[in-house]
Design an enzyme around this catalytic site. Structure first.
Site, PDB file in Angstrom:
ATOM      1  N   GLY A  67     -91.576 -12.852  -7.737  1.00 20.77           N
ATOM      2  CA  GLY A  67     -91.019 -11.521  -7.663  1.00 20.77           C
ATOM      3  C   GLY A  67     -91.010 -10.709  -8.927  1.00 20.77           C
ATOM      4  O   GLY A  67     -90.667 -11.177  -9.977  1.00 20.77           O
ATOM      5  N   SER A  68     -91.434  -9.542  -8.778  1.00 21.61           N
ATOM      6  CA  SER A  68     -91.198  -8.479  -9.735  1.00 21.61           C
ATOM      7  C   SER A  68     -91.155  -7.217  -8.902  1.00 21.61           C
ATOM      8  O   SER A  68     -91.973  -7.036  -8.008  1.00 21.61           O
ATOM      9  CB  SER A  68     -92.315  -8.371 -10.766  1.00 21.61           C
ATOM     10  N   SER A  69     -90.227  -6.375  -9.220  1.00 21.07           N
ATOM     11  CA  SER A  69     -90.151  -5.123  -8.477  1.00 21.07           C
ATOM     12  C   SER A  69     -91.341  -4.237  -8.798  1.00 21.07           C
ATOM     13  O   SER A  69     -91.536  -3.212  -8.174  1.00 21.07           O
ATOM     14  CB  SER A  69     -88.837  -4.404  -8.782  1.00 21.07           C
ATOM     15  N   SER A  70     -92.162  -4.656  -9.729  1.00 25.29           N
ATOM     16  CA  SER A  70     -93.357  -3.890 -10.089  1.00 25.29           C
ATOM     17  C   SER A  70     -94.570  -4.244  -9.240  1.00 25.29           C
ATOM     18  O   SER A  70     -95.623  -3.640  -9.394  1.00 25.29           O
ATOM     19  CB  SER A  70     -93.685  -4.115 -11.560  1.00 25.29           C
ATOM     20  N   SER A  71     -94.453  -5.235  -8.354  1.00 24.90           N
ATOM     21  CA  SER A  71     -95.606  -5.604  -7.531  1.00 24.90           C
ATOM     22  C   SER A  71     -96.060  -4.431  -6.669  1.00 24.90           C
ATOM     23  O   SER A  71     -97.253  -4.298  -6.396  1.00 24.90           O
ATOM     24  CB  SER A  71     -95.312  -6.836  -6.684  1.00 24.90           C
TER      25      SER A  71
END
Length: 141
Positions: A67-71
Protein backbone atom coordinates in the site's frame (compact mmCIF):
# COMPACT_ATOMS: atom_id res chain seq x y z
CA UNK A 1 -13.86 -20.98 -8.38
CA UNK A 2 -11.98 -23.17 -10.86
CA UNK A 3 -11.64 -22.96 -14.60
CA UNK A 4 -14.52 -24.75 -16.25
CA UNK A 5 -14.31 -26.94 -19.33
CA UNK A 6 -14.78 -23.78 -21.38
CA UNK A 7 -11.71 -22.30 -19.67
CA UNK A 8 -13.54 -19.40 -18.12
CA UNK A 9 -13.69 -18.07 -14.62
CA UNK A 10 -16.42 -15.92 -13.10
CA UNK A 11 -15.36 -12.99 -10.99
CA UNK A 12 -16.65 -9.78 -9.48
CA UNK A 13 -16.55 -6.89 -11.93
CA UNK A 14 -14.94 -3.93 -10.16
CA UNK A 15 -14.61 -1.67 -13.20
CA UNK A 16 -16.63 -2.49 -16.31
CA UNK A 17 -15.29 -3.18 -19.75
CA UNK A 18 -13.52 -5.75 -21.81
CA UNK A 19 -9.87 -6.34 -22.59
CA UNK A 20 -7.62 -8.94 -24.15
CA UNK A 21 -3.95 -9.71 -23.78
CA UNK A 22 -1.41 -12.09 -22.35
CA UNK A 23 -1.57 -12.81 -18.64
CA UNK A 24 1.18 -11.52 -16.39
CA UNK A 25 0.65 -13.43 -13.16
CA UNK A 26 2.56 -11.88 -10.29
CA UNK A 27 3.65 -14.24 -7.53
CA UNK A 28 4.11 -11.53 -4.89
CA UNK A 29 2.32 -8.29 -3.98
CA UNK A 30 3.49 -5.19 -5.84
CA UNK A 31 3.99 -1.60 -4.77
CA UNK A 32 3.08 0.72 -7.62
CA UNK A 33 4.70 3.70 -5.87
CA UNK A 34 8.39 3.11 -6.46
CA UNK A 35 7.74 -0.40 -7.73
CA UNK A 36 6.56 0.36 -11.27
CA UNK A 37 8.29 2.83 -13.58
CA UNK A 38 5.44 4.84 -15.20
CA UNK A 39 7.33 5.80 -18.38
CA UNK A 40 8.21 2.20 -19.26
CA UNK A 41 5.62 0.15 -17.35
CA UNK A 42 8.49 -1.96 -16.01
CA UNK A 43 8.43 -3.55 -12.54
CA UNK A 44 11.39 -2.03 -10.69
CA UNK A 45 10.52 -3.08 -7.13
CA UNK A 46 13.73 -4.50 -5.68
CA UNK A 47 13.49 -8.19 -4.89
CA UNK A 48 10.15 -8.68 -6.66
CA UNK A 49 10.02 -12.08 -8.42
CA UNK A 50 8.85 -10.42 -11.64
CA UNK A 51 11.40 -7.57 -11.46
CA UNK A 52 12.10 -6.24 -14.95
CA UNK A 53 8.85 -7.48 -16.52
CA UNK A 54 6.64 -4.95 -18.32
CA UNK A 55 2.98 -4.66 -17.36
CA UNK A 56 1.84 -2.59 -20.35
CA UNK A 57 -0.83 -4.25 -22.46
CA UNK A 58 -0.97 -7.32 -20.21
CA UNK A 59 -3.83 -8.65 -18.13
CA UNK A 60 -2.11 -8.06 -14.82
CA UNK A 61 -2.96 -10.63 -12.12
CA UNK A 62 -2.14 -9.17 -8.71
CA UNK A 63 -2.19 -11.31 -5.56
CA UNK A 64 -2.07 -8.05 -3.61
CA UNK A 65 -0.58 -4.61 -3.47
CA UNK A 66 1.88 -3.05 -1.08
CA UNK A 67 0.00 0.00 0.00
CA UNK A 68 0.73 3.52 -0.80
CA UNK A 69 -1.96 6.05 -1.37
CA UNK A 70 0.14 7.12 -4.34
CA UNK A 71 -0.60 3.95 -6.33
CA UNK A 72 -3.56 5.76 -7.91
CA UNK A 73 -1.28 8.48 -9.28
CA UNK A 74 1.13 5.87 -10.68
CA UNK A 75 -1.79 4.09 -12.40
CA UNK A 76 -2.93 7.44 -13.82
CA UNK A 77 0.59 8.06 -15.15
CA UNK A 78 0.72 4.56 -16.68
CA UNK A 79 -2.56 5.21 -18.48
CA UNK A 80 -1.37 8.63 -19.67
CA UNK A 81 1.90 7.14 -20.98
CA UNK A 82 0.17 4.23 -22.72
CA UNK A 83 2.03 1.76 -20.45
CA UNK A 84 -0.87 0.56 -18.32
CA UNK A 85 -2.06 -3.02 -18.16
CA UNK A 86 -4.91 -3.90 -20.54
CA UNK A 87 -6.88 -5.03 -17.49
CA UNK A 88 -6.51 -5.81 -13.81
CA UNK A 89 -7.21 -9.13 -12.09
CA UNK A 90 -7.18 -8.65 -8.33
CA UNK A 91 -7.35 -11.09 -5.45
CA UNK A 92 -8.67 -8.31 -3.24
CA UNK A 93 -10.15 -4.90 -3.89
CA UNK A 94 -7.64 -2.06 -3.83
CA UNK A 95 -9.78 1.07 -3.96
CA UNK A 96 -6.75 3.38 -4.14
CA UNK A 97 -5.35 1.65 -7.23
CA UNK A 98 -8.77 1.55 -8.89
CA UNK A 99 -9.23 5.26 -8.17
CA UNK A 100 -6.40 5.97 -10.62
CA UNK A 101 -8.34 4.17 -13.36
CA UNK A 102 -11.53 6.09 -12.53
CA UNK A 103 -9.72 9.45 -12.59
CA UNK A 104 -8.03 8.52 -15.88
CA UNK A 105 -11.42 7.74 -17.40
CA UNK A 106 -12.69 11.18 -16.28
CA UNK A 107 -9.64 12.78 -17.94
CA UNK A 108 -10.37 10.98 -21.21
CA UNK A 109 -7.71 8.28 -21.09
CA UNK A 110 -8.73 4.81 -22.27
CA UNK A 111 -10.31 2.95 -19.35
CA UNK A 112 -9.29 -0.54 -18.32
CA UNK A 113 -11.49 -3.16 -16.68
CA UNK A 114 -10.85 -4.70 -13.29
CA UNK A 115 -12.08 -8.08 -12.11
CA UNK A 116 -11.77 -9.62 -8.64
CA UNK A 117 -11.02 -13.34 -8.57
CA UNK A 118 -10.52 -15.68 -5.63
CA UNK A 119 -6.86 -15.74 -4.57
CA UNK A 120 -6.38 -19.46 -5.28
CA UNK A 121 -7.87 -19.13 -8.77
CA UNK A 122 -5.75 -16.09 -9.52
CA UNK A 123 -2.56 -17.87 -8.39
CA UNK A 124 -3.37 -20.85 -10.62
CA UNK A 125 -3.59 -18.77 -13.81
CA UNK A 126 -1.05 -19.69 -16.49
CA UNK A 127 1.45 -16.85 -16.88
CA UNK A 128 1.77 -15.76 -20.51
CA UNK A 129 -1.50 -17.35 -21.67
CA UNK A 130 -3.79 -15.42 -23.98
CA UNK A 131 -6.93 -14.31 -22.15
CA UNK A 132 -9.70 -11.78 -22.15
CA UNK A 133 -11.99 -10.10 -19.66
CA UNK A 134 -15.60 -9.99 -20.77
CA UNK A 135 -18.87 -9.55 -18.89
CA UNK A 136 -17.45 -10.27 -15.45
CA UNK A 137 -15.49 -13.33 -16.59
CA UNK A 138 -11.91 -14.20 -17.42
CA UNK A 139 -11.75 -16.38 -20.53
CA UNK A 140 -8.53 -18.19 -21.47
CA UNK A 141 -7.56 -18.81 -25.06
Amino acid sequence: MALSDRRSLAGESLLPGGAAGRLLVLTAPLSFWGGVQPKSGRIVMAGHPQHGREIGGRLLALPGTVGSSSSSSVMLELLREGRAPAGLLLASVDAILLLGVVVARELGYPPIPALRLEAAALAALPDGAAARIEEGRLVLG
